[in-house]
Design a protein around this motif. Sequence first.
Motif, PDB file in Angstrom:
ATOM      1  N   ALA A   8     -20.669 -17.682  45.811  1.00  0.00           N
ATOM      2  CA  ALA A   8     -20.982 -16.260  45.713  1.00  0.00           C
ATOM      3  C   ALA A   8     -22.301 -16.063  46.447  1.00  0.00           C
ATOM      4  N   TYR A   9     -22.552 -14.853  46.913  1.00  0.00           N
ATOM      5  CA  TYR A   9     -23.750 -14.580  47.705  1.00  0.00           C
ATOM      6  C   TYR A   9     -24.481 -13.380  47.114  1.00  0.00           C
ATOM      7  N   LEU A  10     -25.775 -13.565  46.880  1.00  0.00           N
ATOM      8  CA  LEU A  10     -26.598 -12.550  46.240  1.00  0.00           C
ATOM      9  C   LEU A  10     -27.548 -11.936  47.263  1.00  0.00           C
ATOM     10  N   PHE A  11     -27.583 -10.588  47.289  1.00  0.00           N
ATOM     11  CA  PHE A  11     -28.505  -9.852  48.155  1.00  0.00           C
ATOM     12  C   PHE A  11     -29.398  -8.997  47.256  1.00  0.00           C
ATOM     13  N   ASP A  12     -30.693  -9.224  47.357  1.00  0.00           N
ATOM     14  CA  ASP A  12     -31.658  -8.497  46.536  1.00  0.00           C
ATOM     15  C   ASP A  12     -32.731  -7.925  47.452  1.00  0.00           C
ATOM     16  N   GLY A  13     -33.433  -6.914  46.988  1.00  0.00           N
ATOM     17  CA  GLY A  13     -34.507  -6.327  47.789  1.00  0.00           C
ATOM     18  C   GLY A  13     -34.615  -4.844  47.552  1.00  0.00           C
ATOM     19  N   ASP A  14     -34.873  -4.104  48.625  1.00  0.00           N
ATOM     20  CA  ASP A  14     -35.127  -2.676  48.502  1.00  0.00           C
ATOM     21  C   ASP A  14     -33.869  -1.870  48.191  1.00  0.00           C
ATOM     22  N   GLY A  15     -32.722  -2.349  48.634  1.00  0.00           N
ATOM     23  CA  GLY A  15     -31.483  -1.608  48.429  1.00  0.00           C
ATOM     24  C   GLY A  15     -30.701  -2.123  47.230  1.00  0.00           C
ATOM     25  N   PRO A  16     -29.419  -1.772  47.141  1.00  0.00           N
ATOM     26  CA  PRO A  16     -28.609  -2.148  45.983  1.00  0.00           C
ATOM     27  C   PRO A  16     -28.500  -3.671  45.822  1.00  0.00           C
ATOM     28  N   THR A  17     -28.769  -4.142  44.625  1.00  0.00           N
ATOM     29  CA  THR A  17     -28.587  -5.567  44.333  1.00  0.00           C
ATOM     30  C   THR A  17     -27.091  -5.856  44.358  1.00  0.00           C
ATOM     31  N   THR A  18     -26.702  -6.793  45.223  1.00  0.00           N
ATOM     32  CA  THR A  18     -25.290  -6.956  45.583  1.00  0.00           C
ATOM     33  C   THR A  18     -24.862  -8.401  45.428  1.00  0.00           C
ATOM     34  N   LEU A  19     -23.669  -8.573  44.872  1.00  0.00           N
ATOM     35  CA  LEU A  19     -23.050  -9.885  44.763  1.00  0.00           C
ATOM     36  C   LEU A  19     -21.757  -9.856  45.570  1.00  0.00           C
ATOM     37  N   VAL A  20     -21.574 -10.849  46.434  1.00  0.00           N
ATOM     38  CA  VAL A  20     -20.325 -11.006  47.179  1.00  0.00           C
ATOM     39  C   VAL A  20     -19.518 -12.118  46.518  1.00  0.00           C
ATOM     40  N   MET A  50     -30.774 -13.466  51.470  1.00  0.00           N
ATOM     41  CA  MET A  50     -29.486 -13.822  50.881  1.00  0.00           C
ATOM     42  C   MET A  50     -29.604 -15.154  50.161  1.00  0.00           C
ATOM     43  N   LYS A  51     -29.032 -15.224  48.979  1.00  0.00           N
ATOM     44  CA  LYS A  51     -29.022 -16.449  48.182  1.00  0.00           C
ATOM     45  C   LYS A  51     -27.584 -16.877  47.956  1.00  0.00           C
ATOM     46  N   ARG A  52     -27.264 -18.137  48.320  1.00  0.00           N
ATOM     47  CA  ARG A  52     -25.936 -18.671  48.035  1.00  0.00           C
ATOM     48  C   ARG A  52     -25.918 -19.244  46.631  1.00  0.00           C
ATOM     49  N   ILE A  53     -24.897 -18.871  45.851  1.00  0.00           N
ATOM     50  CA  ILE A  53     -24.723 -19.361  44.489  1.00  0.00           C
ATOM     51  C   ILE A  53     -23.451 -20.187  44.456  1.00  0.00           C
ATOM     52  N   GLN A  54     -23.560 -21.465  44.110  1.00  0.00           N
ATOM     53  CA  GLN A  54     -22.394 -22.332  44.031  1.00  0.00           C
ATOM     54  C   GLN A  54     -21.867 -22.359  42.602  1.00  0.00           C
ATOM     55  N   LEU A  55     -20.561 -22.172  42.468  1.00  0.00           N
ATOM     56  CA  LEU A  55     -19.912 -22.077  41.169  1.00  0.00           C
ATOM     57  C   LEU A  55     -18.797 -23.114  41.080  1.00  0.00           C
ATOM     58  N   ASP A  56     -18.774 -23.853  39.980  1.00  0.00           N
ATOM     59  CA  ASP A  56     -17.728 -24.856  39.801  1.00  0.00           C
ATOM     60  C   ASP A  56     -16.355 -24.196  39.726  1.00  0.00           C
ATOM     61  N   ASN A  57     -15.369 -24.932  40.216  1.00  0.00           N
ATOM     62  CA  ASN A  57     -14.004 -24.409  40.247  1.00  0.00           C
ATOM     63  C   ASN A  57     -13.056 -25.586  40.079  1.00  0.00           C
TER      64      ASN A  57
END
Length: 330
Positions: free
Chosen positions: A17-29, A1-8
Motif C-alpha cells: 500500500a502507498y501512503l501520501f501525506d502533506g498539504d493535500g488529502p491524506t491518501t492511501l493507495v 510517498m511511503k510504501r507500506i508492506q502488508l503480509d498476505n
Amino acid sequence: MKRIQLDNTFFEGQNNAYLFDGDGPTTLVDTGVAVPATRTQLEGALDDEGLSVRDLDQVLLTHWHADHAGLAGDLQAECGATVLAHPADAPLIEQDEEALAAMRDQRDRLFEEWGIPDGPRDELLTFLDGDETISGNPPAVTPLEPGETIAAGSETLEPMHLPGHSSGLTGFVRETADSRDLLSGDALLPEYTPNVGGADIRVERALEKYLGTLDRIATGAFDRAWPGHRHQIQDPTSRARAIIAHHRERTERVLAALDAIGPADPWAVSAELFGDLSTIHILHGPGEAHAHLEHLLAHDVVERSTDGYVRTEPAPAIETLFPEPGENEY
C-alpha cells in the motif's frame, strides 16, 4: 510517498500500500486483505508516520481483488474517506449483488466451456467461498473520471487505465522533480507475471488488452514502478518487454500443446502448460490458457470446433501477434 508492506498468506507475495501525506488529502493507495493481522500492520505503519486511520481522507484502489481492496470498507466506515476506483471495477468493490450474480453466471458457463472436471471445480469453488471472508465490508465507491488528476498529500497523481489482469485495473502516474514513476498495481510485477484470463473472467480478449497495457507501460518513459506486490521495479520498460516476451513464449507452448494433444479445451492445454493445479490456480491455469487460445483464434492461428481448439492450416506467423512495443496498437 511511503510504501507500506502488508503480509498476505492468501496470494503470492507481500502486498504494497502507498501512503501520501502533506498539504493535500491524506491518501492511501490500496489496503490489503480484510483480516485482523493486516489491519494491525496498516495501523502500525500509519502510527509510525504520526497518523491514524481517522486521518485518511481518500483511498485509491488499483482494482477489485480482495488483496488490494479488502479493507476499504472498514477504513471508510471509521474515517469517512472517499474511496475511488475505475467504473469497471467499482460494482465488484461495492459487492453489488447484480454484478456478483452476473459474474457467478459467467463463471459457471466458462468452467463448462473450459472443460474443468467436477473434482477440481468443487475444490476451486470451496476455495472461492472461503476467499469471500477477506473481501471485508463493502465501501461506497466514487468512480474515477477519465482524464482527472488527483491531489494526494503534497503530490498529484494521474490515473492510467491498465486493463488485462482486471477490467478496471488502474495505475497512478507520479511525477516528481527527478523521476516519472508508475504505481502499477498488478499490471506490472517484479518477479512473476500477472494472471490474465482467470484473474477477472469478465475481460474479453484479455491477452490482447494486457499486451496493450504492457505496450503503454513500455513506451511511457517511466523511471520506476511501484507494484502491488514485492519490491520496486527499477526499469519498467525492460520489465514490460520481458513480460511480452514471456507471453509470446507461452503462446508457442500453447501451440505445441495443440500439436501434441489437439483438438483440446483450455483445461487440457492448461495441464500441458502447468501440470496439476490446486486452489486458485484451478481458475488461473485454464483462464490463462483460454486467454492465449482466444488471442490465437482472433488472429486465425487456431480455430475452434465442438472438439476444441486446433491449429489452422496454413497458420499465420505468430510474430504479428507480438510486435515490439510502440510498433502497433494492440
